[in-house]
Design a protein around this motif. Structure first.
Motif, short mmCIF file in Angstrom:
data_model
loop_
_atom_site.label_atom_id
_atom_site.label_comp_id
_atom_site.label_asym_id
_atom_site.label_seq_id
_atom_site.Cartn_x
_atom_site.Cartn_y
_atom_site.Cartn_z
N MET A 1 59.34 63.29 -3.80
CA MET A 1 60.05 64.43 -4.38
C MET A 1 61.12 64.96 -3.45
O MET A 1 62.22 65.29 -3.87
CB MET A 1 59.07 65.55 -4.75
CG MET A 1 59.72 66.79 -5.33
SD MET A 1 60.63 66.47 -6.86
CE MET A 1 59.25 66.32 -8.00
N VAL A 2 60.83 65.02 -2.13
CA VAL A 2 61.82 65.48 -1.17
C VAL A 2 63.04 64.57 -1.19
O VAL A 2 64.19 65.02 -1.19
CB VAL A 2 61.21 65.55 0.25
CG1 VAL A 2 62.30 65.86 1.27
CG2 VAL A 2 60.12 66.62 0.30
N LEU A 3 62.79 63.24 -1.24
CA LEU A 3 63.88 62.29 -1.28
C LEU A 3 64.69 62.45 -2.56
O LEU A 3 65.92 62.42 -2.55
CB LEU A 3 63.33 60.86 -1.18
CG LEU A 3 64.37 59.73 -1.22
CD1 LEU A 3 65.35 59.88 -0.07
CD2 LEU A 3 63.69 58.38 -1.16
N HIS A 4 64.01 62.64 -3.68
CA HIS A 4 64.68 62.83 -4.96
C HIS A 4 65.58 64.07 -4.92
O HIS A 4 66.70 64.05 -5.43
CB HIS A 4 63.62 62.98 -6.06
CG HIS A 4 64.06 62.53 -7.41
ND1 HIS A 4 64.79 61.38 -7.63
CD2 HIS A 4 63.88 63.10 -8.64
CE1 HIS A 4 65.03 61.24 -8.92
NE2 HIS A 4 64.50 62.28 -9.55
N ARG A 5 65.11 65.13 -4.28
CA ARG A 5 65.94 66.33 -4.15
C ARG A 5 67.13 66.08 -3.25
O ARG A 5 68.23 66.61 -3.49
CB ARG A 5 65.08 67.48 -3.61
CG ARG A 5 64.15 68.08 -4.65
CD ARG A 5 63.34 69.23 -4.10
NE ARG A 5 62.52 69.85 -5.13
CZ ARG A 5 61.61 70.77 -4.92
NH1 ARG A 5 61.39 71.21 -3.67
NH2 ARG A 5 60.90 71.29 -5.91
N ALA A 6 66.96 65.27 -2.22
CA ALA A 6 68.07 64.94 -1.34
C ALA A 6 69.15 64.18 -2.10
O ALA A 6 70.36 64.42 -1.91
CB ALA A 6 67.58 64.12 -0.15
N VAL A 7 68.75 63.28 -2.97
CA VAL A 7 69.70 62.55 -3.80
C VAL A 7 70.43 63.52 -4.73
O VAL A 7 71.66 63.45 -4.89
CB VAL A 7 68.99 61.45 -4.61
CG1 VAL A 7 69.92 60.87 -5.68
CG2 VAL A 7 68.48 60.35 -3.70
N ALA A 8 69.68 64.43 -5.36
CA ALA A 8 70.29 65.40 -6.25
C ALA A 8 71.29 66.28 -5.52
O ALA A 8 72.37 66.60 -6.06
CB ALA A 8 69.21 66.26 -6.91
#
Length: 254
Positions: A1-8
């Motif tokens: 989830m942290v990685l997904h937020r970084a992409v966003a």
């Protein structure tokens, strides 16, 4: 989830929030400019029809971090060079920071690559201070060789960025076209950016294009100065990811 937020977060900063719909009106422009300053930071630009540039400049102000982009020779790519040049010059005079110009891609397909050279060079000369993005309409060109030729010609004629698509045709941005354009950028010999546009409506899809750019150009290359997403519906999904809310909206065009 942290990685997904970084992409966003990366995608949000690189987003050209777009309304090039036939129904766009003054109220829609005001809403778009308001949405562009999000609770997670501003998008890179708003992208609008030329007739709305002055209104957007009035809303955003003269020193906004959110840039104003517009389109010329759009969407057909069949306009005259003189008409396209005049359209671009007027848009910049009205307050546009960036001009997305559709190349005469049908002429290129017919063997007249010089039409691409002349169109891009004319817009470049007419708007020396603007960021010039050249829309290749890669989904119609389709052939890897034609996409590569269009990329090289646009770069040689003075483009600052290569853009995949208008978002108005059946096939818009594809990973294959973006990979071809990134190869041309890598070989350009000067800094050139890329804008992936059309059909990018989720953080997951945006992440695939960021990964392509990272692999081709290095992990620090894709930033607002060099990489953009052109989309009307991507913002909602990015904000949902950044807020920790459920996502999964299907991808759309403009």
């Amino acid at each position: 989830m942290v990685l997904h937020r970084a992409v966003a977060a990366r995608a949000l900063a690189c987003l050209d929030l777009t309304d090039l719909s036939d129904a766009c009106d003054a109220a829609a422009v005001e809403a778009l400019c308001t949405r562009a300053a999000t609770r997670h930071g501003p998008v890179a630009a708003v992208c609008l029809w030329p007739r709305f540039v002055a209104q957007a400049r009035g809303i955003l102000g003269p020193n906004s971090a959110i840039r104003i982009a517009t389109v010329v020779n759009f969407p057909s790519g069949d306009g005259t060079i003189a008409g396209t040049e005049a359209e671009a010059r007027a848009a910049v005079a009205a307050g546009a920071d960036e001009v997305d110009v559709v190349i005469p891609y049908r002429a290129l397909m017919a063997g007249n690559g010089g039409a691409v050279d002349a169109t891009v060079a004319a817009v470049r000369a007419a708007c020396p201070t603007a960021l010039i993005k050249t829309i290749l309409e890669s989904g119609v060109l389709a052939d890897d060789g034609l996409i590569a030729e269009a990329s090289r010609r646009a770069i040689a004629a003075g483009a600052d960025m290569l853009k995949t698509s208008t978002g108005k045709v059946a096939v818009n941005a594809t990973p294959e076209a973006v990979a071809t354009m990134l190869r041309a950028i890598r070989e350009a010999g000067r800094p050139i950016g890329l804008k992936a546009a059309g059909g990018i409506g989720t953080t997951a899809v945006a992440g695939r294009y960021l990964a392509l750019a990272d692999d081709a150009m290095g992990p620090s290359w894709a930033k607002p100065a060099t990489f953009r997403f052109g989309a009307s519906g991507l913002l909602d999904d990015l904000l949902a990811v950044l807020d920790g809310r459920p996502t999964g909206r299907p991808a759309t065009g403009y």
